[in-house]
Design a protein around this motif. Structure first.
Motif, PDB file in Angstrom:
ATOM      1  N   VAL A  36      10.465  -3.680   3.932  1.00  0.00           N
ATOM      2  CA  VAL A  36      10.456  -5.707   3.650  1.00  0.00           C
ATOM      3  C   VAL A  36      11.618  -6.199   4.689  1.00  0.00           C
ATOM      4  O   VAL A  36      12.445  -5.406   4.677  1.00  0.00           O
ATOM      5  N   VAL A  37      11.021  -6.920   5.136  1.00  0.00           N
ATOM      6  CA  VAL A  37      11.924  -8.042   5.907  1.00  0.00           C
ATOM      7  C   VAL A  37      11.439  -9.497   5.570  1.00  0.00           C
ATOM      8  O   VAL A  37      10.422  -9.675   4.743  1.00  0.00           O
ATOM      9  N   PRO A  55       6.479  -7.534  16.825  1.00  0.00           N
ATOM     10  CA  PRO A  55       6.105  -5.486  16.396  1.00  0.00           C
ATOM     11  C   PRO A  55       6.532  -5.697  15.145  1.00  0.00           C
ATOM     12  O   PRO A  55       7.221  -5.709  14.694  1.00  0.00           O
ATOM     13  N   GLY A  56       5.831  -5.312  14.160  1.00  0.00           N
ATOM     14  CA  GLY A  56       6.002  -4.781  12.830  1.00  0.00           C
ATOM     15  C   GLY A  56       6.251  -4.248  12.223  1.00  0.00           C
ATOM     16  O   GLY A  56       6.988  -3.332  11.244  1.00  0.00           O
ATOM     17  N   GLN A  57       5.289  -2.970  12.865  1.00  0.00           N
ATOM     18  CA  GLN A  57       5.879  -1.737  12.918  1.00  0.00           C
ATOM     19  C   GLN A  57       5.251  -1.271  11.156  1.00  0.00           C
ATOM     20  O   GLN A  57       6.023  -0.506  11.207  1.00  0.00           O
ATOM     21  N   GLY A  58       4.242  -1.295  10.570  1.00  0.00           N
ATOM     22  CA  GLY A  58       4.117  -1.090   9.912  1.00  0.00           C
ATOM     23  C   GLY A  58       4.988  -1.973   8.341  1.00  0.00           C
ATOM     24  O   GLY A  58       5.154  -1.602   7.097  1.00  0.00           O
ATOM     25  N   LYS A  84      -2.351  -8.571  14.967  1.00  0.00           N
ATOM     26  CA  LYS A  84      -2.276  -7.807  16.403  1.00  0.00           C
ATOM     27  C   LYS A  84      -0.603  -7.031  16.708  1.00  0.00           C
ATOM     28  O   LYS A  84      -1.321  -5.893  17.420  1.00  0.00           O
ATOM     29  N   ASN A  85      -0.084  -7.415  16.047  1.00  0.00           N
ATOM     30  CA  ASN A  85       1.538  -6.899  16.097  1.00  0.00           C
ATOM     31  C   ASN A  85       1.560  -5.463  15.074  1.00  0.00           C
ATOM     32  O   ASN A  85       3.179  -5.195  14.803  1.00  0.00           O
ATOM     33  N   GLY A  86       0.640  -5.460  14.380  1.00  0.00           N
ATOM     34  CA  GLY A  86       1.079  -4.142  13.471  1.00  0.00           C
ATOM     35  C   GLY A  86       1.758  -4.460  11.972  1.00  0.00           C
ATOM     36  O   GLY A  86       2.500  -3.628  11.497  1.00  0.00           O
ATOM     37  N   TRP A  87       1.591  -5.689  11.465  1.00  0.00           N
ATOM     38  CA  TRP A  87       2.250  -5.979  10.267  1.00  0.00           C
ATOM     39  C   TRP A  87       1.716  -5.496   9.643  1.00  0.00           C
ATOM     40  O   TRP A  87       0.255  -5.549   9.287  1.00  0.00           O
ATOM     41  N   GLU A  88       1.909  -4.878   8.065  1.00  0.00           N
ATOM     42  CA  GLU A  88       0.807  -4.253   7.531  1.00  0.00           C
ATOM     43  C   GLU A  88       0.808  -5.735   6.258  1.00  0.00           C
ATOM     44  O   GLU A  88      -0.192  -5.694   5.396  1.00  0.00           O
ATOM     45  N   GLY A  89       1.496  -6.605   5.766  1.00  0.00           N
ATOM     46  CA  GLY A  89       1.323  -7.552   4.964  1.00  0.00           C
ATOM     47  C   GLY A  89       2.259  -9.033   5.016  1.00  0.00           C
ATOM     48  O   GLY A  89       3.682  -8.235   5.605  1.00  0.00           O
ATOM     49  N   VAL A  90       1.836  -9.648   4.381  1.00  0.00           N
ATOM     50  CA  VAL A  90       2.683 -10.531   3.479  1.00  0.00           C
ATOM     51  C   VAL A  90       2.898 -11.011   2.636  1.00  0.00           C
ATOM     52  O   VAL A  90       1.618 -11.474   2.573  1.00  0.00           O
TER      53      VAL A  90
END
Length: 159
Positions: A36-37, A55-58, A84-90
C-alpha cells in the motif's frame, strides 16, 4: 494472480482486516495485490497523477478522496500512466471517470462510482498517511489483496 481473499481470510483470521463492501470493480484485472501507498486528497487529482508517474513496482495506490462523488480522481490518462509505470492497482474512496477505457487497461481499480466531472487542480494532498475508511486502517507498506469478493489488508505478505 491466483489467490482468493476468502482463502486468505480463512488461513489468517484474526491477523487480517476486511474492508467494508462499498467499492465497484473497474480495470482489466479482477484480482490484484501489492504493498500500500497512501494519498489523501479532496476533489483534486494533481497528486494522484504525480504518484502514479513514479515506478509502481507492484504497489497499490490507495486514495482517500473523502468519499466525494462530486468529481473524478482517476481518468483514463492517469490510469494509462499507472499501467506504464507498473502499478498493480488503484483503490479510490471517491469516483473515477472514463470507465470504459479504464476497463480495457491491465490494472485493477476499485472506486465508489463514476462521474463525468473532472477534478480541480490545486496541487493539494498528503502522502504516506494512515488512512481510515471502510472500517479499516490503510497503513503505508502493509499488503492489500483485492478480488471479486472484496479487499483484505495484512501487515505482512500472505503470498
Amino acid at each position: 494472480m491466483s489467490f482468493l481473499t476468502t482463502d486468505l481470510y480463512d488461513a489468517n483470521e484474526g491477523r487480517v482486516a476486511v474492508v467494508e463492501p462499498m467499492f465497484r470493480a473497474y480495470g482489466g484485472r479482477a484480482r490484484f495485490a501489492g504493498q500500500v501507498v497512501t494519498l489523501k486528497v479532496y476533489e483534486d487529482n494533481t497528486r494522484v497523477r504525480e504518484v502514479l508517474a513514479e515506478p509502481g513496482q507492484g504497489r497499490i495506490l490507495v486514495v482517500d478522496g473523502g468519499g466525494s462523488r462530486r468529481c473524478a480522481l482517476l481518468g483514463d490518462q492517469i490510469a494509462e500512466l499507472a499501467v506504464k509505470n507498473g502499478w498493480e492497482g488503484v483503490v479510490i474512496y471517491g469516483c473515477i471517470r472514463d470507465s470504459v477505457a479504464i476497463n480495457a487497461l491491465d490494472i485493477g481499480v476499485r472506486a465508489l462510482d463514476t462521474t463525468p466531472k473532472k477534478s480541480v487542480k490545486r496541487n493539494e494532498g498528503q502522502r504516506d498517511l494512515v488512512l481510515a475508511f471502510g472500517a479499516v486502517e490503510f497503513v503505508p507498506g502493509h499488503w492489500l489483496y483485492v478480488d471479486e469478493d472484496g479487499l483484505l489488508l495484512s501487515a505482512t505478505p500472505l503470498l
